[in-house]
Design a protein around this motif. Structure first.
Motif, PDB file in Angstrom:
ATOM      1  N   LEU A 135     -12.026 -12.260  -9.919  1.00  0.00           N
ATOM      2  CA  LEU A 135     -11.350 -11.274  -9.078  1.00  0.00           C
ATOM      3  C   LEU A 135     -11.933 -11.250  -7.670  1.00  0.00           C
ATOM      4  CD1 LEU A 135     -11.090  -8.361 -11.665  1.00  0.00           C
ATOM      5  CD2 LEU A 135      -9.169  -9.657 -10.720  1.00  0.00           C
ATOM      6  N   GLU A 136     -13.247 -11.434  -7.572  1.00  0.00           N
ATOM      7  CA  GLU A 136     -13.900 -11.424  -6.259  1.00  0.00           C
ATOM      8  C   GLU A 136     -13.445 -12.585  -5.391  1.00  0.00           C
ATOM      9  OE1 GLU A 136     -18.125  -9.227  -7.470  1.00  0.00           O
ATOM     10  OE2 GLU A 136     -17.976 -11.419  -7.474  1.00  0.00           O
ATOM     11  N   ARG A 137     -12.946 -13.644  -5.996  1.00  0.00           N
ATOM     12  CA  ARG A 137     -12.503 -14.804  -5.238  1.00  0.00           C
ATOM     13  C   ARG A 137     -11.148 -14.585  -4.567  1.00  0.00           C
ATOM     14  NH1 ARG A 137     -13.985 -19.945  -6.971  1.00  0.00           N
ATOM     15  NH2 ARG A 137     -12.456 -20.636  -5.428  1.00  0.00           N
ATOM     16  N   LEU A 138     -10.438 -13.550  -4.963  1.00  0.00           N
ATOM     17  CA  LEU A 138      -9.081 -13.336  -4.453  1.00  0.00           C
ATOM     18  C   LEU A 138      -9.119 -12.561  -3.136  1.00  0.00           C
ATOM     19  CD1 LEU A 138      -7.249 -12.354  -7.767  1.00  0.00           C
ATOM     20  CD2 LEU A 138      -7.452 -14.617  -6.726  1.00  0.00           C
ATOM     21  N   VAL A 185      -2.032 -19.121  -1.377  1.00  0.00           N
ATOM     22  CA  VAL A 185      -0.785 -18.437  -1.075  1.00  0.00           C
ATOM     23  C   VAL A 185      -1.016 -17.370  -0.006  1.00  0.00           C
ATOM     24  CG1 VAL A 185       0.166 -18.865  -3.376  1.00  0.00           C
ATOM     25  CG2 VAL A 185      -1.160 -16.790  -2.961  1.00  0.00           C
ATOM     26  N   ARG A 186       0.074 -16.933   0.604  1.00  0.00           N
ATOM     27  CA  ARG A 186      -0.019 -15.919   1.659  1.00  0.00           C
ATOM     28  C   ARG A 186      -0.598 -14.628   1.095  1.00  0.00           C
ATOM     29  NH1 ARG A 186       3.717 -12.185   4.461  1.00  0.00           N
ATOM     30  NH2 ARG A 186       5.348 -12.643   2.933  1.00  0.00           N
ATOM     31  N   GLN A 187      -1.453 -13.980   1.865  1.00  0.00           N
ATOM     32  CA  GLN A 187      -2.105 -12.762   1.386  1.00  0.00           C
ATOM     33  C   GLN A 187      -1.090 -11.656   1.135  1.00  0.00           C
ATOM     34  OE1 GLN A 187      -5.576 -11.364   3.456  1.00  0.00           O
ATOM     35  NE2 GLN A 187      -6.297 -13.434   3.880  1.00  0.00           N
ATOM     36  N   GLY A 188      -1.296 -10.962   0.037  1.00  0.00           N
ATOM     37  CA  GLY A 188      -0.415  -9.862  -0.313  1.00  0.00           C
ATOM     38  C   GLY A 188      -1.075  -9.008  -1.366  1.00  0.00           C
ATOM     39  N   LEU A 189      -0.319  -8.667  -2.390  1.00  0.00           N
ATOM     40  CA  LEU A 189      -0.809  -7.843  -3.489  1.00  0.00           C
ATOM     41  C   LEU A 189      -0.794  -8.663  -4.771  1.00  0.00           C
ATOM     42  CD1 LEU A 189      -1.621  -5.097  -4.771  1.00  0.00           C
ATOM     43  CD2 LEU A 189       0.831  -4.596  -4.973  1.00  0.00           C
ATOM     44  N   VAL A 190      -1.931  -8.736  -5.444  1.00  0.00           N
ATOM     45  CA  VAL A 190      -2.027  -9.384  -6.755  1.00  0.00           C
ATOM     46  C   VAL A 190      -2.127  -8.294  -7.816  1.00  0.00           C
ATOM     47  CG1 VAL A 190      -3.457 -10.808  -8.269  1.00  0.00           C
ATOM     48  CG2 VAL A 190      -3.050 -11.523  -5.919  1.00  0.00           C
ATOM     49  N   ILE A 191      -1.221  -8.348  -8.787  1.00  0.00           N
ATOM     50  CA  ILE A 191      -1.235  -7.421  -9.915  1.00  0.00           C
ATOM     51  C   ILE A 191      -1.614  -8.211 -11.161  1.00  0.00           C
ATOM     52  CG2 ILE A 191       0.114  -5.813 -11.311  1.00  0.00           C
ATOM     53  CD1 ILE A 191       1.948  -5.415  -8.887  1.00  0.00           C
ATOM     54  N   VAL A 192      -2.702  -7.819 -11.802  1.00  0.00           N
ATOM     55  CA  VAL A 192      -3.145  -8.477 -13.032  1.00  0.00           C
ATOM     56  C   VAL A 192      -2.872  -7.532 -14.194  1.00  0.00           C
ATOM     57  CG1 VAL A 192      -5.057  -9.584 -14.249  1.00  0.00           C
ATOM     58  CG2 VAL A 192      -4.970  -9.662 -11.740  1.00  0.00           C
ATOM     59  N   ILE A 193      -2.054  -7.991 -15.154  1.00  0.00           N
ATOM     60  CA  ILE A 193      -1.695  -7.181 -16.314  1.00  0.00           C
ATOM     61  C   ILE A 193      -2.295  -7.837 -17.549  1.00  0.00           C
ATOM     62  CG2 ILE A 193       0.192  -6.206 -17.662  1.00  0.00           C
ATOM     63  CD1 ILE A 193       1.937  -6.377 -15.152  1.00  0.00           C
ATOM     64  N   SER A 194      -3.278  -7.173 -18.160  1.00  0.00           N
ATOM     65  CA  SER A 194      -4.030  -7.782 -19.255  1.00  0.00           C
ATOM     66  C   SER A 194      -4.845  -6.708 -19.957  1.00  0.00           C
ATOM     67  CB  SER A 194      -4.962  -8.877 -18.700  1.00  0.00           C
ATOM     68  OG  SER A 194      -5.812  -9.408 -19.694  1.00  0.00           O
ATOM     69  N   ASP A 195      -5.409  -7.046 -21.126  1.00  0.00           N
ATOM     70  CA  ASP A 195      -6.407  -6.156 -21.709  1.00  0.00           C
ATOM     71  C   ASP A 195      -7.796  -6.444 -21.131  1.00  0.00           C
ATOM     72  OD1 ASP A 195      -7.038  -8.554 -22.961  1.00  0.00           O
ATOM     73  OD2 ASP A 195      -6.477  -7.884 -24.971  1.00  0.00           O
ATOM     74  N   PHE A 196      -7.913  -7.530 -20.374  1.00  0.00           N
ATOM     75  CA  PHE A 196      -9.137  -7.949 -19.677  1.00  0.00           C
ATOM     76  C   PHE A 196     -10.249  -8.373 -20.637  1.00  0.00           C
ATOM     77  CE2 PHE A 196      -6.764  -5.766 -16.474  1.00  0.00           C
ATOM     78  CZ  PHE A 196      -7.019  -6.491 -15.314  1.00  0.00           C
ATOM     79  N   PHE A 197      -9.906  -8.570 -21.911  1.00  0.00           N
ATOM     80  CA  PHE A 197     -10.861  -9.148 -22.850  1.00  0.00           C
ATOM     81  C   PHE A 197     -10.790 -10.669 -22.720  1.00  0.00           C
ATOM     82  CE2 PHE A 197      -9.816  -5.278 -25.657  1.00  0.00           C
ATOM     83  CZ  PHE A 197     -10.812  -4.525 -25.072  1.00  0.00           C
ATOM     84  N   ASP A 198     -11.895 -11.287 -22.362  1.00  0.00           N
ATOM     85  CA  ASP A 198     -11.944 -12.733 -22.170  1.00  0.00           C
ATOM     86  C   ASP A 198     -13.216 -13.250 -22.823  1.00  0.00           C
ATOM     87  OD1 ASP A 198     -12.117 -15.376 -21.233  1.00  0.00           O
ATOM     88  OD2 ASP A 198     -11.244 -14.869 -19.298  1.00  0.00           O
ATOM     89  N   GLU A 199     -13.089 -14.323 -23.577  1.00  0.00           N
ATOM     90  CA  GLU A 199     -14.263 -14.883 -24.237  1.00  0.00           C
ATOM     91  C   GLU A 199     -15.336 -15.272 -23.228  1.00  0.00           C
ATOM     92  OE1 GLU A 199     -15.354 -18.310 -27.582  1.00  0.00           O
ATOM     93  OE2 GLU A 199     -13.279 -17.929 -27.013  1.00  0.00           O
ATOM     94  N   PHE A 259      -5.687 -19.375  -9.474  1.00  0.00           N
ATOM     95  CA  PHE A 259      -4.837 -18.709  -8.495  1.00  0.00           C
ATOM     96  C   PHE A 259      -5.521 -18.636  -7.138  1.00  0.00           C
ATOM     97  CE2 PHE A 259      -2.952 -15.111  -6.307  1.00  0.00           C
ATOM     98  CZ  PHE A 259      -1.599 -15.366  -6.474  1.00  0.00           C
ATOM     99  N   ALA A 260      -6.831 -18.375  -7.123  1.00  0.00           N
ATOM    100  CA  ALA A 260      -7.572 -18.282  -5.861  1.00  0.00           C
ATOM    101  C   ALA A 260      -7.498 -19.585  -5.077  1.00  0.00           C
ATOM    102  CB  ALA A 260      -9.027 -17.913  -6.134  1.00  0.00           C
ATOM    103  N   GLY A 261      -7.387 -20.704  -5.779  1.00  0.00           N
ATOM    104  CA  GLY A 261      -7.340 -22.003  -5.105  1.00  0.00           C
ATOM    105  C   GLY A 261      -5.963 -22.410  -4.632  1.00  0.00           C
ATOM    106  N   MET A 262      -4.941 -21.584  -4.873  1.00  0.00           N
ATOM    107  CA  MET A 262      -3.575 -21.974  -4.522  1.00  0.00           C
ATOM    108  C   MET A 262      -3.256 -21.767  -3.045  1.00  0.00           C
ATOM    109  SD  MET A 262      -1.498 -20.628  -7.890  1.00  0.00           S
ATOM    110  CE  MET A 262       0.080 -20.916  -7.110  1.00  0.00           C
TER     111      MET A 262
END
Length: 318
Positions: free
Chosen positions: A219-222, A195-209, A190-193
């Motif tokens: 997240l820091e790249r956004l 897109v125009r700056q706005g609000l990014v909402i991430v909906i997840s349990d945030f568990f990632d291998e 997504f960071a490489g797309m």
């Protein structure tokens, strides 16, 4: 995670994953009516959108006074402040802030692990995504939907207008469990797309291998304002609260090829809680340092009441 007592013969992985909520269940008039008083606000929307409700750095003949500037040839004569001229003998014009739409980009986790429990976390994720979309569309902002599992997809980049809410609901209702969790990779994508700056909402349990460090790095790249909606269950932080977490168990996250066989001991619980503490602190520390919103939605509790807490005072300001 789904836990069940270990049988003498190893059980197969989860096959009957939960179904997402239907369009009719999601598009509930009572649920949507309860969102009317809520709003999403960010400090500045980026120039380039439609005129709407978010404040931008653009200067023009908008609705809200911002500053004075010396008159130069070509300025609108109607903006001259004659009271200032009478006091100072110099010509100044009033400058106003333009209000434009805020692009809201919603990244929804639909990895298989969100479908394995009862009730499944995907139901809370769907409701949260629809609710936040409804708030954004009601204030004339645009909504983009980007579901992800082990890869990210572009459902649509932007819909606007109140009629767009039905499209969002139809999309969410059609979600099926897909692959593993690749949140860190999705954020990089997504960071490489651009897109125009706005609000990014991430909906997840945030568990990632890949680990919470990789997620935070993504997240820091956004370059956007961020709202992190973490779908949780009480036993995430306190595993002793899970009724089946004792003795010999099979742990199945719906994503690995076969369930993991575990013997629950006090030492194992302690090691897990220490690891979860590291995970939790990393997410909280990032949110505080970045000024991002962090909302925890309990998948076992009604979502509406929890959103009311999120929107305490009527607005989420980021």
């Amino acid at each position: 995670m789904l836990f069940r007592k270990r049988a003498p013969v190893a059980a197969s992985p989860v096959e009957d994953l939960a179904k997402p909520l239907s369009f009719e269940t999601l598009f509930d008039p009572g649920f949507l009516a309860g969102l009317k008083a809520f709003s999403l606000r960010i400090a500045r929307a980026q120039k380039g959108g439609r005129l709407a409700e978010q404040r931008t750095n653009a200067r023009g003949q908008g609705a809200e006074f911002a500053d004075f500037k010396p008159y130069v040839a070509g300025d609108d004569l109607r903006a001259i402040d004659w009271n200032v001229y009478r006091r100072l003998g110099k010509v100044f014009v009033r400058v106003f802030e333009e209000s434009q739409d805020m692009p809201v980009y919603i990244l929804v986790d639909r990895s298989r692990s969100l479908y394995v429990e009862q009730p499944p976390r995907i139901h809370a994720a769907q409701r949260a995504a629809l609710a936040l979309s409804a708030v954004a569309l009601d204030q004339h902002d645009s909504v983009g939907l980007f579901p992800f599992s082990d890869t990210m997809e572009i459902e649509f980049r932007a819909v606007s207008g109140k009629a767009g809410l039905a499209r969002v609901a139809h999309s969410l209702a059609a979600y099926e469990a897909k692959g593993g969790t690749g949140l860190a990779a999705a954020l990089m994508h997504f960071a490489g797309m651009g897109v125009r700056q706005g609000l990014v909402i991430v909906i997840s349990d945030f568990f990632d291998e890949a680990g919470i460090e990789a997620v935070v790095k993504g997240l820091e790249r956004l370059p956007h304002r961020l709202l992190l909606v973490q779908i949780v269950k009480a036993h995430d932080a306190e595993p002793e609260r899970h009724p089946d977490l004792n003795g010999d168990v099979l742990m199945d996250d719906g994503e690995t090829p076969a369930p993991a066989s575990l013997t629950i001991t006090p030492e194992l619980i302690a090691r897990y809680k220490a690891a979860y503490g590291v995970f939790d602190r990393a997410l909280v520390d990032f949110a505080r340092a970045r000024g991002a919103g962090l909302a925890r939605i309990d998948a076992d509790a009604p979502v509406t009441e929890q959103l009311a807490t999120l929107f305490e005072g009527g607005a989420v300001r980021l």
